[in-house]
Design a protein around this motif. Structure first.
Motif, PDB file in Angstrom:
ATOM      1  N   LEU A   1       0.828  -1.205   0.000  1.00 44.80           N
ATOM      2  CA  LEU A   1       0.000   0.000   0.000  1.00 44.80           C
ATOM      3  C   LEU A   1       0.862   1.254   0.000  1.00 44.80           C
ATOM      4  N   ILE A   2       1.919   1.253   0.783  1.00 42.28           N
ATOM      5  CA  ILE A   2       2.806   2.419   0.850  1.00 42.28           C
ATOM      6  C   ILE A   2       3.563   2.600  -0.463  1.00 42.28           C
ATOM      7  N   MET A   3       4.009   1.506  -1.058  1.00 45.94           N
ATOM      8  CA  MET A   3       4.786   1.594  -2.290  1.00 45.94           C
ATOM      9  C   MET A   3       3.912   1.964  -3.492  1.00 45.94           C
ATOM     10  N   HIS A   4       2.723   1.349  -3.596  1.00 44.28           N
ATOM     11  CA  HIS A   4       1.885   1.522  -4.789  1.00 44.28           C
ATOM     12  C   HIS A   4       0.745   2.505  -4.600  1.00 44.28           C
ATOM     13  N   LYS A   5       0.496   2.937  -3.381  1.00 39.62           N
ATOM     14  CA  LYS A   5      -0.530   3.918  -3.015  1.00 39.62           C
ATOM     15  C   LYS A   5      -1.953   3.393  -3.144  1.00 39.62           C
TER      16      LYS A   5
ATOM     17  N   LEU B   1       0.884   3.563  11.797  1.00 43.66           N
ATOM     18  CA  LEU B   1       2.217   3.704  11.200  1.00 43.66           C
ATOM     19  C   LEU B   1       2.328   5.006  10.427  1.00 43.66           C
ATOM     20  N   LEU B   2       1.265   5.386   9.733  1.00 42.07           N
ATOM     21  CA  LEU B   2       1.267   6.652   9.002  1.00 42.07           C
ATOM     22  C   LEU B   2       1.340   7.830   9.969  1.00 42.07           C
ATOM     23  N   THR B   3       0.654   7.724  11.094  1.00 40.36           N
ATOM     24  CA  THR B   3       0.734   8.782  12.112  1.00 40.36           C
ATOM     25  C   THR B   3       2.147   8.881  12.666  1.00 40.36           C
TER      26      THR B   3
ATOM     27  N   THR C   1      14.825   8.676  14.526  1.00 39.17           N
ATOM     28  CA  THR C   1      15.376   7.329  14.452  1.00 39.17           C
ATOM     29  C   THR C   1      14.455   6.333  15.143  1.00 39.17           C
ATOM     30  N   HIS C   2      13.904   6.737  16.270  1.00 38.54           N
ATOM     31  CA  HIS C   2      13.018   5.841  17.006  1.00 38.54           C
ATOM     32  C   HIS C   2      11.770   5.487  16.201  1.00 38.54           C
ATOM     33  N   SER C   3      11.152   6.500  15.595  1.00 44.98           N
ATOM     34  CA  SER C   3       9.937   6.214  14.833  1.00 44.98           C
ATOM     35  C   SER C   3      10.247   5.385  13.590  1.00 44.98           C
ATOM     36  N   ARG C   4      11.411   5.608  12.957  1.00 49.27           N
ATOM     37  CA  ARG C   4      11.798   4.791  11.802  1.00 49.27           C
ATOM     38  C   ARG C   4      12.005   3.326  12.216  1.00 49.27           C
ATOM     39  N   ARG C   5      12.629   3.114  13.355  1.00 45.11           N
ATOM     40  CA  ARG C   5      12.865   1.745  13.816  1.00 45.11           C
ATOM     41  C   ARG C   5      11.558   1.060  14.208  1.00 45.11           C
ATOM     42  N   THR C   6      10.648   1.816  14.808  1.00 45.12           N
ATOM     43  CA  THR C   6       9.358   1.250  15.187  1.00 45.12           C
ATOM     44  C   THR C   6       8.563   0.838  13.948  1.00 45.12           C
ATOM     45  N   VAL C   7       8.544   1.701  12.944  1.00 43.23           N
ATOM     46  CA  VAL C   7       7.821   1.392  11.714  1.00 43.23           C
ATOM     47  C   VAL C   7       8.479   0.222  10.993  1.00 43.23           C
ATOM     48  N   PHE C   8       9.811   0.170  10.998  1.00 47.11           N
ATOM     49  CA  PHE C   8      10.499  -0.944  10.348  1.00 47.11           C
ATOM     50  C   PHE C   8      10.207  -2.267  11.045  1.00 47.11           C
ATOM     51  N   ALA C   9      10.020  -2.222  12.356  1.00 52.64           N
ATOM     52  CA  ALA C   9       9.675  -3.446  13.090  1.00 52.64           C
ATOM     53  C   ALA C   9       8.322  -3.988  12.633  1.00 52.64           C
TER      54      ALA C   9
ATOM     55  N   ALA D   1       9.940   0.422   1.672  1.00 51.49           N
ATOM     56  CA  ALA D   1       8.645   0.947   2.098  1.00 51.49           C
ATOM     57  C   ALA D   1       8.811   1.989   3.199  1.00 51.49           C
ATOM     58  N   VAL D   2       9.748   1.760   4.108  1.00 54.99           N
ATOM     59  CA  VAL D   2       9.990   2.727   5.185  1.00 54.99           C
ATOM     60  C   VAL D   2      10.535   4.031   4.600  1.00 54.99           C
ATOM     61  N   ASP D   3      11.470   3.935   3.654  1.00 55.77           N
ATOM     62  CA  ASP D   3      12.003   5.141   3.014  1.00 55.77           C
ATOM     63  C   ASP D   3      10.915   5.909   2.286  1.00 55.77           C
ATOM     64  N   THR D   4      10.086   5.198   1.532  1.00 62.47           N
ATOM     65  CA  THR D   4       8.984   5.851   0.812  1.00 62.47           C
ATOM     66  C   THR D   4       8.021   6.507   1.784  1.00 62.47           C
ATOM     67  N   LEU D   5       7.738   5.820   2.871  1.00 68.32           N
ATOM     68  CA  LEU D   5       6.807   6.345   3.862  1.00 68.32           C
ATOM     69  C   LEU D   5       7.324   7.638   4.474  1.00 68.32           C
ATOM     70  N   PHE D   6       8.590   7.667   4.862  1.00 71.11           N
ATOM     71  CA  PHE D   6       9.116   8.846   5.551  1.00 71.11           C
ATOM     72  C   PHE D   6       9.494   9.969   4.597  1.00 71.11           C
ATOM     73  N   LYS D   7       9.832   9.671   3.343  1.00 74.41           N
ATOM     74  CA  LYS D   7      10.237  10.720   2.410  1.00 74.41           C
ATOM     75  C   LYS D   7       9.058  11.305   1.645  1.00 74.41           C
TER      76      LYS D   7
END
Length: 164
Positions: free
Chosen positions: A28-32, A51-53, A60-68, A75-81
């Motif tokens: 969903l994050i990659m393809h929208k 996760l979107l919130t 760093t903490h929120s990135r690690r939490t989302v990656f978990a 997908a994490v890079d796309t989400l945060f950028k």
């Protein structure tokens, strides 16, 4: 009995369900926008919206939490950028479920689940609908009688030229 059980198990064991939701959230994050059943879409909505919130604060903490939760670096890079910049001012409701009917094979209710800020048709449709709306009490056009007489004279002239 399942009193107070809010989680839809989707007929799967815990590990299978978590892996499926993580893969669907990454897609969903990659393809929208993805196509799935309504039950899976509702479960995915509960899974991905926190996760979107969390992606609104790029730490760093929120990135690690989302990656978990996702387990996918792209997908994490796309989400945060990309995604987090687009949803920064939205207070919630990041996804939309659009029902598409029943699947041919097993008659399961199908739908699209999409990120709200990425559907160009829905965003553009609001401004076009407002511009197109008109008031009821306008002046009526009475050109239909004139058009009918013009059409009848054109047909008679066409017939006379063909017969000559």
């Amino acid at each position: 009995m399942r009193h107070g059980d809010k989680l839809n198990n989707l007929g799967r064991k815990t590990a299978h369900r978590k892996a499926m939701l993580a893969n669907m959230a990454s897609s969903l994050i990659m393809h929208k926008r993805i196509s799935t059943t309504v039950a899976k879409a509702k479960a995915l909505k509960l899974y991905v919206e926190p996760l979107l919130t969390k992606s609104k604060t790029d730490s760093t903490h929120s990135r690690r939490t989302v990656f978990a939760y996702l387990g996918n670096k792209e997908a994490v890079d796309t989400l945060f950028k990309e995604v987090s910049t687009k949803i920064a001012d939205r207070p919630g409701g990041y996804t939309r479920i659009l029902k598409t009917g029943a699947r041919m094979g097993d008659n399961a209710d199908m739908c699209f689940i999409e990120l709200v800020d990425y559907n160009e048709n829905m965003l553009g449709g609001k401004s076009a609908a407002k511009a197109k709306a008109s008031r009821r009490g306008g002046k009526k056009k009475s050109t239909t009688a004139n058009d009918a007489t013009v059409d009848s004279t054109e047909t008679t002239t066409d017939e006379t030229t063909k017969s000559e």
